[in-house]
Design an enzyme around this catalytic site. Structure first.
Site, PDB file in Angstrom:
ATOM      1  N   LYS B  81       7.892 -46.111  33.127  1.00 43.90           N
ATOM      2  CA  LYS B  81       7.881 -44.913  33.979  1.00 43.90           C
ATOM      3  C   LYS B  81       8.615 -43.781  33.262  1.00 43.90           C
ATOM      4  CE  LYS B  81       9.064 -43.450  38.739  1.00 43.90           C
ATOM      5  NZ  LYS B  81       9.726 -43.854  40.000  1.00 43.90           N
ATOM      6  N   SER B 156       7.185 -43.313  44.240  1.00 45.85           N
ATOM      7  CA  SER B 156       6.959 -42.421  43.129  1.00 45.85           C
ATOM      8  C   SER B 156       6.492 -43.118  41.848  1.00 45.85           C
ATOM      9  CB  SER B 156       8.257 -41.669  42.818  1.00 45.85           C
ATOM     10  OG  SER B 156       9.248 -42.568  42.361  1.00 45.85           O
ATOM     11  N   SER B 180      10.162 -46.688  45.939  1.00 44.39           N
ATOM     12  CA  SER B 180       9.266 -46.158  44.911  1.00 44.39           C
ATOM     13  C   SER B 180       8.664 -47.190  43.972  1.00 44.39           C
ATOM     14  CB  SER B 180      10.007 -45.113  44.070  1.00 44.39           C
ATOM     15  OG  SER B 180      10.047 -43.879  44.762  1.00 44.39           O
TER      16      SER B 180
END
Lengths: 485, 491
Positions: B81, B156, B180
């Site tokens: 990420k 997210s 997330s």
């Protein structure tokens, strides 16, 4: 101006920022000593405030803060924590400063400030720990436009803040507090406390009130004072300004003012409306600090004897109090003197000789007292030779120089120089030569100036490289000059 | 092995293949890079694909293996990420603010992956600064759900979840502040594990809300999550909040089963707002655990309803400080046209931050302001303690808590974009465990409207082993889910 005008009351509180003497910075491994470093070379992602990095508490900085709290008779609470103080300024890398808000490391202490022998207690509200900011330098760029340069070396240096209660009443008292605090900080070795290097920065809060009026909350904060003289002058100026304001019936406006050394005035930097809302909240990147009793006790045991105790000791053993006071300005020199005394030296002789002769050599060689290459017993031995008359004062000073230069023990140097000259026939010739070559001194002597005798003796010592017996020389000169004196 | 088959492998199957010499890390890495090349224009999972670097790492891994070396992740390609700093590789948090930022340091988690021999395929898309639940708040591009390209992948960590779900990597790292990792795992049909706060070092994890942020993993099955956790977990001297708690061998004993395990079911997670078909799937999953030997127990978590408001005070407050450093002076976006420093800073921030990030900075700044602190931040922290106490009490009676991960399957892209509170509600099931700092995971437990549904399991602090064992027991009981065709596979 040293005290409030009649009918007025002056209230002063101080905030002293102290850079701590640690190897590394407050929250990262960068060296904390950046004094001689090129700008932006003592930096890493942490003190640059780069994304994703995290602070790690410098344990030594916490210890030094607690030590300071202990000498200021503070309470050291078991629970302390760090908080974020949010404000936006280009010298602040994260746009928040890690500081301590409601749970500082030390609370409720005091320092008794002595002026002309009378002491007044100034309460210490708190001592807390935070990180220093980067340094901004405002310059004019090559195209003539104003520019600001940022040196991040200072960012994250450990900074301790000592906050007093508003117990101070005069500028002189404020300066005395500052000097005493500086002495303590140096004595316990937590900071160089050099104001000109910014290692000690003092801000003052001051307000003037009509004597028949309760003291209110409004106050003026003064910054930018780089010496105790400036602190005292800035406060005196501000007290006068506020007193004048009060006389005209004006209300005190809360604001921050900067001391301007050149004009000798304070100038508005920030008004109440521009004051920051720091939006403090607990620093989530650091666990709360748990300060155990054991840790505090251990630190307390590390504290040296305090200057007042040492002074009482030395003067009670006959050391001149002026010399003792001089000695106590330097913790390392005091430690050295005590070691020399420990090794058997006479107390008054050791103190006086170290303060004057030894310091002269240190100054000449640019050495600090913690870098004296002579083991204390060696210096004690030299003082012993001097005390028993084996070497004159002049020669002792010479021998000391040679000890610094060669590292040889005093006895060996004295032995190599040959025996002391006491024989009257040898000395008489030299004394007559000196008298003949210094008619001015001779007439001064006859005019009753004792110093002339000292001067003539000195000349004999010079010619004998200090080997003449001082008692014999003095007697001979007086005899030759007819013994008036 | 065919390229697509390589891409579908779990970490363990791929490691077995590498050890057996069936294929090389370069084969595997190239297959995944080809698939990313072919599919990602439609999915949008990656912000940066580090193809050359990945192939070089793969080659190095193959050489090490040829030299007789091995490692838990040697030669296995992963996605990271874009909230984790990677030395020499752009790290942007999907924000205009960090355009051009190339960190000179690796996050500790990334360094641990490197040390274990992993190959990094690239940096995955996300909601800007990890603020969002649909990945639509990426300043670069939205991510599409591989199962239905008109749907959001969740957020997210939407890029990481979509990359795993679309077989564009074998596994991925994400970060979980309020859900997330788990929520996108549920919406994309993969396993998403958020360990205990402090289990994995946060050094190099670009902060959103420091007291909540935790690195998590997104994988194709539970044993892969255990394998990754074992590499990532442990004390880091650079993160003072990382826990000094021994790291058990998570992959070992994973198949221990759930005989006698007490599974808590709280009514607060099954109330209004829960999609009935999601509820059906989750209850079937809990029943499956019972069939496997677990015992169901009712528990109550009475303060659950406050989790959402509490979270939306604490997280934005911390974010308002964490994001203050982005001012255009030192790195990332700047504005050379500005005539003075104030103008530069305000323009950089006006242009560099997206609307959701600005909203949260404003919320947090307000909540911390003088005169409001006690009513908002302090009060929220107090209620957070009550939420934590709820779990502590519950865990006196049960070993694990089972709940839905998200109240509904993936929603349409754009559906909640104009209604922030509706968007925030999609995290309502995941927020409580985040506030309590507890280990939790999401595991696929069925399909509703051809979209995946997740079962959430929550365990006491540092009971990741129990959590993974329970999840593995369910995974075995469940077997392979009858899945619809992924839209991403339809040319």
């Amino acid at each position: 101006m040293t005290s409030a005008a009649p009918g007025f009351r002056v209230v002063i509180g101080l905030e002293a920022h102290v850079q701590l003497k640690t190897r590394s910075k407050m929250f990262c491994a960068c060296p904390a000593d950046y004094a001689n470093a090129e700008p932006n070379t003592r930096v890493c992602p942490v003190c640059l405030g780069m994304p994703g990095v995290l602070p790690v508490i410098n344990r030594r900085a916490v210890d030094l803060t607690i030590l300071t709290g202990l000498v200021l008779d503070c309470r050291i609470p078991e629970h302390a924590k760090f908080d974020r103080k949010n404000y936006a300024y280009p010298d602040l890398m994260k746009w928040y400063q890690i500081s301590q808000y409601d749970l500082p490391l030390c609370v409720n202490g005091h320092l008794d400030v002595t002026i002309d022998g009378s002491a007044d207690r100034v309460r210490i509200r708190r001592v807390h720990l935070e990180e220093d900011t980067a340094k901004l330098t405002h310059v004019t760029a090559s195209d003539g436009a104003p520019a600001s340069l940022i040196d991040v070396n200072r960012s994250g240096a450990p900074l301790m803040e000592v906050v007093t209660e508003p117990d101070i009443k005069t500028p002189a008292q404020a300066a005395a507090f500052g000097e005493q605090l500086r002495g303590l900080l140096r004595w316990i070795g937590v900071s160089t406390a050099n104001m000109d290097e910014g290692a000690l920065r003092i801000d003052a809060n001051v307000s003037v009130w009509p004597a028949d009026h309760p003291v209110g909350a409004a106050k003026v904060e003064i910054k930018n004072m780089n010496s105790f003289r400036a602190l005292s002058r800035a406060l005196a100026y501000e007290i006068e300004r506020q007193t004048e304001l009060r006389r005209r019936g004006g209300a005190l406006v809360q604001e921050t003012r900067g001391w301007d050394e050149a004009s000798g005035t304070t100038l508005v930097q920030r008004t109440k409306e521009e004051a920051h809302d720091y939006r403090y909240f607990p620093e989530p990147d650091l666990p709360p600090l748990h300060v155990t009793r054991a840790r505090v006790d251990q630190l307390r045991a590390q504290l040296p004897r305090m200057p007042d105790d040492v002074a009482a000791d030395l003067t009670s053993q006959g050391a001149p109090s002026a010399d003792v006071a001089e000695l106590l300005h330097d913790r390392a020199l005091t430690d050295y003197a005590q070691a020399v005394i420990q090794a058997g030296a006479d107390v008054p002789a050791a103190v006086t000789w170290i303060v004057h002769d030894l310091r002269r050599v240190l100054n000449a060689r640019g050495l600090a007292a913690d870098a004296i290459p002579i083991p204390p017993p060696e210096l004690a031995a030299l003082l012993q030779l001097r005390a028993n008359g084996s070497v004159s004062s002049t020669m002792a000073a010479d021998v000391l120089d040679e000890m610094f230069a060669t590292g040889k023990p005093a006895a060996a140097i004295v032995h190599a120089r040959g025996p002391q000259i006491s024989a009257a026939d040898q000395l008489l010739a030299i004394a007559r030569q000196v008298i003949q070559e210094n008619p001015q001194a001779v007439s001064d002597y006859h005019a009753g100036k004792q110093r002339a005798l000292q001067y003539l003796m000195g000349q004999v010592m010079r010619l004998t490289r200090g080997k003449a017996n001082p008692g014999a020389v003095s007697a001979l000169i007086e005899q030759e000059l007819g013994g008036t004196g | 092995m065919a390229a697509d088959a390589l891409c579908r492998l779990t970490l363990r199957a791929a490691a077995d293949g590498l050890r057996a010499g069936q294929f090389t890390s370069v084969d595997l890495t190239q297959a995944l890079l080809d698939r990313i090349q072919a599919l990602d224009a439609r999915v949008g999972a990656y912000l940066t694909v580090t193809a050359d670097r990945a192939l070089a790492q793969a080659q190095a891994a193959d050489q090490r293996r040829a030299a007789g070396q091995d490692g838990p992740l040697l030669g296995l390609p992963l996605a990271i990420k874009d909230v984790l700093t990677t030395q020499g590789v752009p790290t942007t948090c999907a924000s205009r603010m960090l355009e051009g930022f190339v960190p000179p340091y690796d996050a500790t988690a990334v360094a641990r992956l490197n040390a274990a021999g992993a190959v990094m395929l690239g940096k995955t898309n996300m909601d800007e600064f990890a603020m969002g639940s649909s990945n639509e708040h990426s300043a670069v591009k939205p991510v599409r759900n591989p199962w239905n390209l008109a749907k959001a992948p969740g957020g997210s960590s939407g890029g990481s979840a979509a990359a795993v779900a679309a077989d564009e990597c074998l596994a991925a790292l994400g970060s979980d502040t309020g859900g997330s990792v788990r929520q996108p795992a549920a919406l994309c049909g993969c396993v998403g594990l958020k360990p205990t706060y402090g289990r994995i070092s946060r050094y190099g994890l670009i902060a959103f809300a420091s007291s909540l942020d935790q690195i998590g993993v997104l994988t194709k099955d539970v044993p892969d999550a255990a394998l990754l956790l074992h590499v990532l977990a442990g004390r880091d001297p650079r993160d003072s909040t990382s826990a000094n708690v021994p790291v058990p061998d998570y992959p070992a004993g994973l198949d221990r089963g759930v005989d006698g395990l007490r599974v808590g079911v709280a009514p607060q997670y099954f109330g209004a707002g829960l999609h009935p078909d999601v509820e059906r799937c989750v209850r079937q999953a809990i029943d499956a655990l019972q069939t496997a030997g677990a015992v169901q127990r009712p528990v109550s978590l009475p303060h659950t309803k406050y989790a959402l408001p509490v979270y939306y005070v604490i997280a934005p407050s911390e974010a308002s400080a964490n994001l203050a450093r982005y001012n255009g002076v030192k790195y990332g976006r700047s504005d050379p046209q500005a005539t003075d420093v104030d103008e530069m800073m305000s323009r950089v921030r006006a242009q560099g931050f997206g609307s959701e990030v600005k909203r949260r900075i404003m919320l947090g700044t307000y909540a911390l302001s003088s005169g409001y602190y006690d009513a908002y931040y302090l009060k929220a922290q107090q209620v957070r303690t009550l939420i934590k106490n709820d779990f502590e009490t519950a865990f006196q009676d049960v070993d694990i808590i089972a709940a839905p991960t998200a109240p509904a399957p993936a929603f349409d892209l754009g559906a909640k974009l104009d209604d922030p509170v509706a968007m925030y509600r999609s995290d309502v099931m995941t927020l409580p465990a985040s506030l309590a700092g507890l280990p939790c995971l999401s595991i696929p437990c069925g399909f509703v409207d051809d979209l995946p549904v997740g079962l959430q399991l929550i365990a006491p602090p540092f009971a990741e082993r129990r959590l993974l064992q329970a999840a593995r027991a369910y995974e075995r009981a469940r077997g392979t889910l009858a899945a619809p065709v992924r839209q991403v596979d339809v040319p």
